[in-house]
Write a protein that holds these residues in place. Structure first.
Motif, short mmCIF file in Angstrom:
data_model
loop_
_atom_site.label_atom_id
_atom_site.label_comp_id
_atom_site.label_asym_id
_atom_site.label_seq_id
_atom_site.Cartn_x
_atom_site.Cartn_y
_atom_site.Cartn_z
N ALA A 97 38.91 31.21 49.93
CA ALA A 97 39.69 31.85 49.42
C ALA A 97 38.81 31.90 47.85
CB ALA A 97 41.17 30.76 48.78
N GLY A 98 37.52 31.43 46.96
CA GLY A 98 37.16 32.10 45.71
C GLY A 98 36.33 33.07 46.71
N VAL A 99 35.94 33.21 47.38
CA VAL A 99 34.74 34.22 48.58
C VAL A 99 35.27 35.39 48.99
CG1 VAL A 99 33.40 33.99 50.29
CG2 VAL A 99 32.43 32.62 49.09
N VAL A 100 36.92 35.14 49.55
CA VAL A 100 37.25 36.30 49.47
C VAL A 100 37.76 36.95 48.81
CG1 VAL A 100 39.42 36.46 51.09
CG2 VAL A 100 38.17 35.20 52.02
N VAL A 122 42.05 36.42 39.39
CA VAL A 122 43.24 35.96 40.69
C VAL A 122 42.32 34.95 41.53
CG1 VAL A 122 42.97 36.60 43.13
CG2 VAL A 122 42.73 38.70 41.33
N ALA A 123 41.01 34.69 40.66
CA ALA A 123 40.88 33.53 41.78
C ALA A 123 41.53 32.10 40.92
CB ALA A 123 38.90 32.89 41.36
N LEU A 124 41.25 32.21 39.65
CA LEU A 124 42.16 31.58 38.52
C LEU A 124 43.18 31.15 38.26
CD1 LEU A 124 39.99 32.34 35.13
CD2 LEU A 124 39.59 29.64 36.11
N GLN A 135 40.80 19.92 44.46
CA GLN A 135 39.71 20.89 44.90
C GLN A 135 40.38 22.21 44.21
OE1 GLN A 135 37.17 19.53 45.63
NE2 GLN A 135 37.95 17.12 46.33
N ARG A 136 41.63 22.72 44.17
CA ARG A 136 41.91 23.90 43.86
C ARG A 136 41.15 24.99 42.58
NH1 ARG A 136 47.82 21.33 40.97
NH2 ARG A 136 46.90 20.92 39.50
N THR A 141 34.92 28.77 40.91
CA THR A 141 34.31 28.38 41.31
C THR A 141 32.78 28.93 41.60
OG1 THR A 141 34.32 26.47 40.21
CG2 THR A 141 32.65 26.26 41.29
N ALA A 142 33.54 28.84 43.52
CA ALA A 142 33.39 29.23 44.77
C ALA A 142 33.16 31.31 44.72
CB ALA A 142 34.15 29.30 45.86
#
Length: 394
Positions: A97-100, A122-124, A135-136, A141-142
Motif C-alpha cells: 500500500a505504501g509503495v503504491v 495519504v500514507a499516514l 503492521q499498519r 515507513t514503506a
C-alpha cells in the motif's frame, strides 16, 4: 580450612561468580522448557532467517538495497507459526500500500517536496486502518523509503524497478522468516499453558491452606477474613494470565507440523487445561464469598460452624488444588487418582461440618460456600474422568 571458607562463601553469595552463573545457564540450556533455551533457539532462527533472506536478495536477486529482506525476515520470526503467517500477509499488504501510494503520486506529480508531503499525508491516513493490525505503521515507513528510492532513480524504468524491488524484498523476507519458523524448531507453547496453570493452582492452594491453618489454630479473626478475601479477589489476574497461556498454546498448534507428527499422547489436552482454569477461577470466587461470610460476624472473632472442622476441610481442599499444578504434563489418570484421594478426605470433613451447620444465616452461608467448594472440585474430577474414558463414580 580453605575448602570450608570456599563452601561458606558459596552459601553466602549463592555462587554468584561468573563461572557459577555460567554453569547454571548451561544446565538450564539443556532443559527444553527453560527461558534460556527459548532465547537461544529464537536467536538461531532469526540469524538463519536473516542470512537466508540476505543471500537471496543480494546474491540471487542482486538487489540494490538487500537489507530490506533480512530486516523483514527477523520480524516475521514470531512466537507461533500462525502469528508469523498473519504478520507476514499484513506486512506485505502494508508495504505494498505504501509503495503504491508513493508510485501513483510520484509519477503523477514528480519527485518534489510537495509530493512528499502529499505521500506522507495519504500514507499516514492509511496507517490508521485497523485491518492491518500492528503492521499498519509500515504503510508510511514503506512510502518514505519508496520515495527515497524514487528520487535517486534517473529514469522511469529505474523508478519502476526500484518500487517493484521493495515489494519483492519484503516478500523474500516474509517467506524466509515463515519458512525458518516452520522448519527449524517449530514452536509449541505448551510451557506457557503449564506455567500459568501451575501458578494459579499453587496460589489457590496457598490461600486455602492459610485459611485452613488459621481456622484450625483458633486464631482467625475478622481482619484475617478480610485479608483472605482480598487475596481471593486478587486471583483474577492469575486467572487471566493462565487463560492467555492456554490460548497461546492452542494458537501454537495451528499450522504446526510438529503437532501433526508428534501428538504428545501423554499430555492433558489444552481444552481440559482451560476447563481446569475455569474451575479454579470459580474456586477463587467461592473462597472470596466464604471469607466474606467469616468476616460478617460483629466483634473480632470470625463466624464459622466448627472452625477447626472448617479449617481441616479447607486444608484438604488445598491439597486437592495442589494436585492440579502439573496436570498439563500428565499422565492424567495419575492426577485423577491424586485428586480422588484428596476428595475422599474432603467429603469426610464436610459431613462432620454439616452436623454443626445450624444457627444463624451467616453460619449457614459459610457452610453453603464450603459445600460448593467441594462440589466444584468433585465436578472437575468427574470431567477429568470423562476425558480418560472412565465412568464417574455414582
Amino acid at each position: 580450612m580453605p575448602d570450608e571458607q570456599e563452601d561458606r562463601w558459596r552459601r553466602e553469595t549463592g555462587g554468584s561468580g561468573f563461572p557459577e552463573r555460567a554453569r547454571r545457564r548451561l544446565r538450564r540450556l539443556r532443559d527444553s522448557r527453560s527461558r534460556e533455551r527459548a532465547e537461544v533457539v529464537l536467536l538461531v532462527k532469526c540469524t538463519v532467517a536473516a542470512g537466508l533472506s540476505w543471500f537471496i536478495a543480494s546474491t540471487l536477486m542482486q538487489a540494490a538495497s538487500p537489507a530490506f529482506a533480512p530486516f523483514t525476515a527477523v520480524m516475521m520470526v514470531q512466537a507461533t507459526i500462525y502469528r508469523s503467517i498473519a504478520a507476514s500477509w499484513r506486512y506485505v499488504a502494508a508495504v505494498t500500500a505504501g509503495v503504491v501510494v508513493q508510485g501513483a503520486l510520484g509519477f503523477l506529480f514528480g519527485p518534489a517536496f510537495p509530493t512528499f508531503l502529499l505521500v506522507a499525508l495519504v500514507a499516514l491516513a492509511l496507517s490508521r486502518l485497523p485491518a492491518l493490525g500492528a503492521q499498519r505503521t509500515s504503510v508510511a515507513t514503506a512510502a518514505f523509503f519508496a520515495f527515497s528510492q524514487f528520487t535517486m532513480a534517473t529514469d522511469t524504468a529505474g523508478r519502476v524497478q526500484g518500487l517493484v524491488e521493495i515489494v519483492l524484498l519484503v516478500l523474500v523476507g516474509c517467506l524466509s522468516g515463515v519458512a525458518v519458523n516452520l522448519v527449524l524448531f517449530p514452536p509449541l507453547r505448551y510451557r506457557s499453558a503449564d506455567e500459568g496453570l501451575a501458578v494459579l493452582a499453587s496460589s489457590v492452594a496457598d490461600l486455602l491452606q492459610d485459611m485452613g491453618t488459621a481456622l484450625c489454630s483458633g486464631e482467625a479473626g475478622s481482619d484475617d477474613a478480610h485479608r483472605w478475601r482480598r487475596r481471593a479477589n486478587g486471583l483474577a489476574d492469575m486467572v487471566s494470565q493462565a487463560r492467555t497461556g492456554v490460548e497461546t498454546a492452542r494458537e501454537s498448534l495451528r499450522l504446526n507440523p510438529v503437532f501433526f507428527l508428534r501428538r504428545h499422547r501423554d499430555r492433558t489436552s489444552l481444552e481440559t487445561q482451560r476447563n481446569v482454569v475455569g474451575a479454579l477461577d470459580r474456586v477463587g470466587g467461592l473462597a472470596s464469598s466464604l471469607a466474606r461470610g467469616l468476616a460478617e460476624r460483629d466483634g473480632g472473632e470470625a463466624a464459622a460452624p466448627s472452625p477447626a472442622e472448617l479449617g481441616a476441610l479447607l486444608s484438604s481442599l488445598s491439597d486437592a488444588a495442589r494436585s492440579l499444578q502439573d496436570i498439563g504434563e500428565g499422565p492424567l489418570r495419575q492426577r485423577i487418582g491424586e485428586l480422588d484421594g484428596r476428595l475422599d478426605d474432603v467429603r469426610l470433613r464436610l459431613s462432620r461440618l454439616e452436623e454443626d451447620r445450624s444457627g444463624d444465616a451467616v453460619r449457614t452461608a459459610v457452610y453453603t460456600d464450603a459445600a460448593r467448594l467441594e462440589e466444584e472440585f468433585r465436578t472437575l474430577r468427574d470431567a477429568l474422568r470423562e476425558e480418560t474414558g472412565e465412568a464417574p463414580p455414582h
